[in-house]
Design an enzyme around this catalytic site. Structure first.
Site, PDB file in Angstrom:
ATOM      1  N   SER A 122       0.832  -1.204   0.000  1.00  0.00           N
ATOM      2  CA  SER A 122       0.000   0.000   0.000  1.00  0.00           C
ATOM      3  C   SER A 122       0.870   1.260   0.000  1.00  0.00           C
ATOM      4  CB  SER A 122      -0.956  -0.035   1.194  1.00  0.00           C
ATOM      5  OG  SER A 122      -1.981   0.917   1.056  1.00  0.00           O
ATOM      6  N   ASP A 146      -0.139  -4.527  -4.160  1.00  0.00           N
ATOM      7  CA  ASP A 146      -1.390  -3.822  -4.439  1.00  0.00           C
ATOM      8  C   ASP A 146      -1.290  -2.299  -4.406  1.00  0.00           C
ATOM      9  OD1 ASP A 146      -4.014  -4.623  -5.296  1.00  0.00           O
ATOM     10  OD2 ASP A 146      -4.788  -3.615  -3.531  1.00  0.00           O
ATOM     11  N   HIS A 296      -8.060  -4.885  -1.109  1.00  0.00           N
ATOM     12  CA  HIS A 296      -6.773  -4.231  -0.895  1.00  0.00           C
ATOM     13  C   HIS A 296      -6.082  -4.740   0.369  1.00  0.00           C
ATOM     14  CE1 HIS A 296      -3.715  -1.167  -1.179  1.00  0.00           C
ATOM     15  NE2 HIS A 296      -4.031  -0.674   0.014  1.00  0.00           N
TER      16      HIS A 296
END
Length: 393
Positions: A122, A146, A296
């Site tokens: 992230s 991601d 996510h």
């Protein structure tokens, strides 16, 4: 009454302070040393360490068990860090990608880490991508979980909700630090903004009822008798939203990282979309993408799967690197190349052997695994090849 007013003034004064500006910080970290390898005869620990960088409002403690597994399976030391304003690291500005990427590069330099394998999730994924682009000679490879190297204004509403929910826990509940039910009360308060239990658990992992030993914040009074987040959330309402969704496009225009990169995409996540894939291809020509059935929050939803992808990637790339080294060694012949090239090659081999000649007992515990020479792998492979030849003969 005097005591109450004094205490109130102290708390109010600290709450009104601004985060200090500190260009360079020393990030708190944990080092996960690999246990004995699966094969007891192969006690190999790579000198190409892994550095794991967490996401927004995460910390090094979130994935300590996962990182220990990665260390064991890949026989590689894994450093997990706390970014500034997270975990046990310093509370300070700036909080932007250029500064955070430089923090990671400084960390590697301070600890003598070279040919680093970066893993970022992230927010940490963007930090790692920028670190690779700005310091290509420092990084060996990377796993990006991601995220994409693009601006993402659509995620700001979620970041705002995270910040608002955390501030609500502090302001609206006033939960005392000695309250035996403080965790449940905090969870109940956060439900107003965050209905998802997994996300609440992730955010509330930062909540503490006593300050870590020896830790002080320039803006948070941890001794006021109430629970607090380890993050200075009241001072991050802007930077944790606008700066996290950003990407320094102009700063990295024309830059590429040629090393191997594995991207992990959540199939239910929009963080790697078509625009993201296009940007990835431009910055990282030697990339591949693995997909995992998750949102996510891959690390919380599919821990075994993402750890497996990371370990397979690290081991595969190490094997390829080993094969390349073997080819270089086997084709080396001083009589066939210039003397200058031969001397340079011999010097490189000698430097590697000097590293391996150092006994483990004389190397500090925090660095001995990350300084093991790659020649051990080469010698092992050559011995195995000679053994196979003798058996076939």
């Amino acid at each position: 009454m005097h005591f109450t007013r004094t205490l109130f003034n102290q708390v109010a004064s600290k709450a009104s302070r601004q985060l200090p500006v500190q260009k360079r910080v020393q990030m708190a970290y944990d080092l996960h040393i690999p246990n004995k390898t699966v094969n007891p005869n192969l006690n190999i620990r790579s000198h190409e360490p892994i550095v794991f960088v967490h996401g927004i409002f995460g910390s090094k403690k979130n994935y300590r068990f996962d990182c220990q597994k990665i260390a064991n399976v890949t026989h590689t030391p894994v450093y997990t860090v706390d970014l500034r304003n997270h975990g046990q690291s310093i509370h300070a500005l700036p909080f932007d990608y250029e500064t955070l990427a430089q923090d990671v590069a400084d960390f590697c330099e301070d600890h003598g880490l070279k040919k680093v394998n970066l893993i970022g999730y992230s927010l940490g994924a963007k930090i790692c991508m920028l670190t690779m682009l700005q310091n290509p000679d420092l990084i060996r490879s990377g796993v990006i979980i991601d995220n994409s190297p693009i601006e993402q204004p659509h995620i700001e509403i979620f970041l705002q909700m995270f910040v608002k929910s955390m501030i609500h826990v502090l302001n609206s509940t006033k939960i005392e630090a000695n309250d035996s039910d403080w965790k449940r009360k905090a969870d109940d308060a956060m439900k107003r903004y965050i209905p998802d239990g997994g996300i609440r658990k992730y955010l509330l992992a930062n909540l503490i009822n006593k300050v870590p030993k020896g830790y002080k914040s320039p803006v948070i009074d941890y001794d006021d008798g109430f629970i607090h987040f380890q993050n200075p959330v009241k001072h991050m309402t802007e930077v944790a939203v606008k700066n996290v969704s950003a990407w320094p496009t102009e700063k990295v225009a024309g830059k590429t990282f040629e090393g191997p990169i594995r991207f992990i995409k959540g199939t239910k996540s929009a963080f790697i979309d078509d625009a993201g894939k296009k940007a990835i291809a431009g910055y990282f020509p030697n990339h591949s993408i693995s997909e995992i059935n998750a949102t996510h929050f891959i690390l919380n939803e599919r821990p075994l799967e993402y750890v497996r992808v990371i370990c397979d990637f690290i081991k595969t790339e190490r094997f390829r690197s080993l094969q390349e080294h073997l080819r270089n060694v086997e084709h080396f012949s001083p009589s066939e190349i210039e003397a200058k090239q031969a001397a340079k090659h011999a010097q490189q081999i000698e430097e590697l052997r000097k590293v391996t000649s150092t006994s483990e007992s004389s190397i500090p515990h925090s660095t001995q695994s990350s300084e093991q020479a790659f020649t051990e792998n080469i010698d092992l492979a050559r011995q195995e090849r000679e053994h196979q030849k003798s058996v076939s003969a």
